[in-house]
Design a protein around this motif. Structure first.
Motif, PDB file in Angstrom:
ATOM      1  N   LYS A   1      -3.421   7.493  -4.276  1.00 53.89           N
ATOM      2  CA  LYS A   1      -3.146   6.240  -4.981  1.00 53.89           C
ATOM      3  C   LYS A   1      -1.701   5.763  -4.759  1.00 53.89           C
ATOM      4  O   LYS A   1      -1.053   5.250  -5.676  1.00 53.89           O
TER       5      LYS A   1
ATOM      6  N   GLY B   1      -0.687   3.253  -3.312  1.00 51.93           N
ATOM      7  CA  GLY B   1      -0.572   1.823  -3.542  1.00 51.93           C
ATOM      8  C   GLY B   1      -0.268   1.449  -4.982  1.00 51.93           C
ATOM      9  O   GLY B   1       0.121   0.310  -5.259  1.00 51.93           O
ATOM     10  N   ASP B   2      -0.426   2.412  -5.904  1.00 49.44           N
ATOM     11  CA  ASP B   2      -0.127   2.139  -7.308  1.00 49.44           C
ATOM     12  C   ASP B   2       1.357   2.285  -7.613  1.00 49.44           C
ATOM     13  O   ASP B   2       1.796   2.044  -8.747  1.00 49.44           O
TER      14      ASP B   2
ATOM     15  N   ASP C   1       8.009  -1.481  -1.057  1.00 51.30           N
ATOM     16  CA  ASP C   1       6.858  -1.772  -0.188  1.00 51.30           C
ATOM     17  C   ASP C   1       7.175  -2.655   1.001  1.00 51.30           C
ATOM     18  O   ASP C   1       6.756  -2.354   2.117  1.00 51.30           O
ATOM     19  N   ASN C   2       7.844  -3.782   0.774  1.00 43.19           N
ATOM     20  CA  ASN C   2       7.931  -4.773   1.853  1.00 43.19           C
ATOM     21  C   ASN C   2       9.223  -5.576   1.869  1.00 43.19           C
ATOM     22  O   ASN C   2       9.289  -6.621   2.522  1.00 43.19           O
TER      23      ASN C   2
ATOM     24  N   SER D   1       3.948  -2.534   4.203  1.00 46.55           N
ATOM     25  CA  SER D   1       2.826  -2.853   3.321  1.00 46.55           C
ATOM     26  C   SER D   1       2.405  -1.570   2.620  1.00 46.55           C
ATOM     27  O   SER D   1       2.753  -0.460   3.045  1.00 46.55           O
ATOM     28  N   ASN D   2       1.665  -1.734   1.533  1.00 44.91           N
ATOM     29  CA  ASN D   2       1.247  -0.565   0.754  1.00 44.91           C
ATOM     30  C   ASN D   2       0.020  -0.929  -0.055  1.00 44.91           C
ATOM     31  O   ASN D   2       0.063  -1.821  -0.916  1.00 44.91           O
ATOM     32  N   SER D   3      -1.085  -0.222   0.207  1.00 42.43           N
ATOM     33  CA  SER D   3      -2.324  -0.506  -0.505  1.00 42.43           C
ATOM     34  C   SER D   3      -3.214   0.726  -0.456  1.00 42.43           C
ATOM     35  O   SER D   3      -3.190   1.486   0.521  1.00 42.43           O
ATOM     36  N   GLY D   4      -3.995   0.900  -1.538  1.00 42.76           N
ATOM     37  CA  GLY D   4      -4.881   2.059  -1.573  1.00 42.76           C
ATOM     38  C   GLY D   4      -4.100   3.363  -1.533  1.00 42.76           C
ATOM     39  O   GLY D   4      -3.242   3.606  -2.377  1.00 42.76           O
TER      40      GLY D   4
ATOM     41  N   ALA E   1       0.740   3.610   2.787  1.00 37.87           N
ATOM     42  CA  ALA E   1       1.829   2.673   3.053  1.00 37.87           C
ATOM     43  C   ALA E   1       2.073   2.669   4.552  1.00 37.87           C
ATOM     44  O   ALA E   1       1.935   3.712   5.214  1.00 37.87           O
TER      45      ALA E   1
END
Lengths: 123, 107
Positions: free
Chosen positions: B26, B28-29, B50-51, B64-67, B70
């Motif tokens: 997790k 992305g959290d 993140d960006n 980017s960072n998700s789920g 990263a």
């Protein structure tokens, strides 16, 4: 630009002690959280300890808890790391770094790093 | 304990896009950031939260960072981008973790 200069590294025997210093300049040291990060030869970065502006909040990696103490002297613009009961696995370059955005949930980051000081633990 | 996993190495031809991943449960959290370390030098922050790019970092660096992942993207990689790259995140409000590092080769 921010300047951080570490000193105090050297060769120490297993079980020995050492005190590292980090002299800060060109920014308001007393207003910033600070951190120590280390890097064993040929290895990756490892967070060691963090301290808040006033020195009353301190956080440590499990690997150094109880052996290392982070502290600061805002009047001298200096950060310290007192290391005791040193082990061979503590051999590393130790960097001090400024920590920003601590109050953004999980958003803290290290924006400036010193050049590092080498600690070698060996008999 | 919480860990961040990076590929040991990534290779890209000059002028192409390099993607360096950092995986954690997790991830992305929480925010991720990235550091570049050239041989014999101190780490340099290239992406935070993140960006975001610090002042002085070229626009070809993005993040980017998700789920659970990263990603650091270097568009139009150059020889001077050859370095080790480390991701970093907060395990809790009081502890930090770094990824194991990725050696980027541009050739």
């Amino acid at each position: 630009e921010v300047q951080l200069v570490e000193s105090g590294g050297g060769l120490v025997q297993p079980g020995g002690s050492l005190r590292l210093s980090c002299a800060a300049s060109r920014f308001t040291f007393s207003a910033n959280w600070m951190t120590w990060v280390r890097q064993a030869p040929g290895k990756g970065l490892e967070w060691v300890a963090t301290i808040n502006q006033g020195g009353n909040e301190k956080y440590y990696a499990d690997s150094v808890k109880g052996r290392f103490t982070i502290s600061r002297d805002n009047a001298k613009n200096s950060l310290y790391l007192e290391m005791m009961s040193l082990r061979a696995e503590d051999t590393a370059v130790f960097y001090c770094a400024r920590l920003l955005d601590v109050y953004v949930a999980s958003g803290g980051y290290f924006d400036f790093w010193g050049q590092g000081t080498l600690v070698a633990v060996s008999s | 304990s919480y860990g961040l996993t990076q590929p040991p190495s990534v290779s890209v031809p000059p002028g192409q896009t390099a993607n360096i991943t950092c995986s954690g449960d997790k991830l992305g959290d929480r925010f991720a950031c990235w550091y570049q370390q050239r041989p014999g030098q101190s780490p340099v922050l290239v992406i935070f939260q993140d960006n975001k790019r610090p002042s002085g970092i070229p626009e070809r660096f993005s993040g980017s960072n998700s789920g659970n992942t990263a990603t650091l993207t270097i568009s139009g990689a150059q020889a001077l981008d050859e370095a080790d790259y480390y991701c970093q995140a907060w395990v809790s409000s009081t502890a930090v973790v770094f990824g194991g590092g990725t050696k980027l080769t541009v050739l």
